[in-house]
Design a protein around this motif. Structure first.
Motif, PDB file in Angstrom:
ATOM      1  N   THR A  76       0.858  -1.218   0.137  1.00 50.27           N
ATOM      2  CA  THR A  76       0.054   0.002   0.114  1.00 50.27           C
ATOM      3  C   THR A  76       0.949   1.187  -0.171  1.00 50.27           C
TER       4      THR A  76
ATOM      5  N   ASP B 109      -6.486  -1.438  -3.959  1.00 52.18           N
ATOM      6  CA  ASP B 109      -5.634  -1.978  -2.922  1.00 52.18           C
ATOM      7  C   ASP B 109      -6.146  -3.188  -2.509  1.00 52.18           C
ATOM      8  N   GLU B 110      -5.158  -4.352  -2.116  1.00 52.23           N
ATOM      9  CA  GLU B 110      -6.112  -5.418  -1.295  1.00 52.23           C
ATOM     10  C   GLU B 110      -6.749  -6.163  -2.148  1.00 52.23           C
TER      11      GLU B 110
HETATM   12 MG    MG Z   1      -2.001  -2.865   2.358  1.00 47.69          MG
END
Ligand code: MG
Ligand code: ADP
Length: 258
Positions: A116, A170-171
């Protein structure tokens, strides 16, 4: 200095929306008079300050609009801690050529290795280079698209995620994605394909994306488009969150691998 003239100048600057110059007018005039500044130098100083103020306001505005989870520049990333990352490659990405070339960046690795952070840092470089950026997590993106689909507003919401020049997702892989979610995700990827570059992060290898999306065929179709023009950063290392614990000898490196 003639107060009436100062007032008129201030009004002109406000009408022209040259707010920095308006705010600094008196100080700049006094300085120029004290230094016996040539006219051109004075004008240059006024305009340079105004341009700098507008540029900085623009960056702040686009940083807010990007909805980043935190603001950490690339300069705060400790490459020494993560030797599996090619620093030169990341620095070359920081030049933002990948955006011009419509390339995607895929950041893979276990939790805490800086995925991130890197995505945010590259997002900030893009913002500084003048691009519009939007950050979202896969879970948030899919939840928004699913809700919009149910309310018959899918087109409108897809636009939200296709308009920014750079989209950061993200993720991917932390939460399982249902059939409709996978389908909507695929629709978004197809829309951005060949047009808008993306940065995606995942804790799962590409081989595991079939399970993440609950459907091998759709996962392959998604990866096919994402990887057509893409750079993949594979981070293999220890969680930075455990750095201090490792330093203190509270855990051994092998215990931190998931
Ligand atoms: Mg992350
Ligand atoms: P991930 O997304 O891979 O789970 P994060 O990017 O959220 O990991 O990193 C976890 C925390 O550790 C964040 O606060 C991040 O800024 C910090 N961090 C991770 N790797 C580094 C690094 N190499 N240098 C500096 N800070 C780091």
């Amino acid at each position: 200095m003639n107060p009436a003239q100062l007032e008129r100048l201030s009004e002109h600057l406000a009408k022209l929306r040259l707010f920095k110059s308006q705010e600094r007018l008196e100080a700049l005039l006094q300085h120029a008079a004290a230094q016996e500044m040539p006219y051109a130098d004075f004008l240059e100083q006024v305009l340079a300050e105004e341009v700098a103020a507008k540029a900085s306001k623009n960056v702040s505005m686009r940083t807010v609009m990007a909805r980043l989870p935190f603001v950490k520049p690339l300069e705060t990333f400790d490459f020494g801690y993560q030797p599996s990352i090619d620093k030169k490659q990341v620095q070359s990405l920081a030049s933002c050529h990948f955006i011009e070339h419509g390339e995607n960046v895929l950041v893979l690795g276990p939790p805490g290795v800086g995925k991130t952070h890197l995505a945010v840092a590259l997002g900030l470089k893009a913002i500084a280079s003048g691009y519009r950026v939007l950050f979202t997590t896969a879970a948030n993106l899919i939840s928004i698209l699913t809700k919009a689909h149910a309310e018959g507003r899918l087109e409108e919401k897809l636009k939200v995620f296709t308009t920014p020049r750079l989209l950061i997702i993200d993720e991917i892989g932390y939460l399982p994605i249902d059939r409709l979610g996978a389908n909507l995700f695929f629709q978004l990827i197809s829309r951005r394909y060949e047009r808008g570059p993306m940065i995606l992060t995942s804790n799962q290898s590409f081989a595991a994306w079939g399970d993440v999306f609950g459907d091998r065929v759709i996962a392959t179709a998604i990866l096919d488009r994402l990887l057509h023009h893409a750079v993949t950063l594979n981070i293999r290392g220890n969680s930075y969150r455990l750095k201090e614990k490792l330093k203190a000898g509270l855990v051994r490196p092998e215990e931190t691998q998931s």
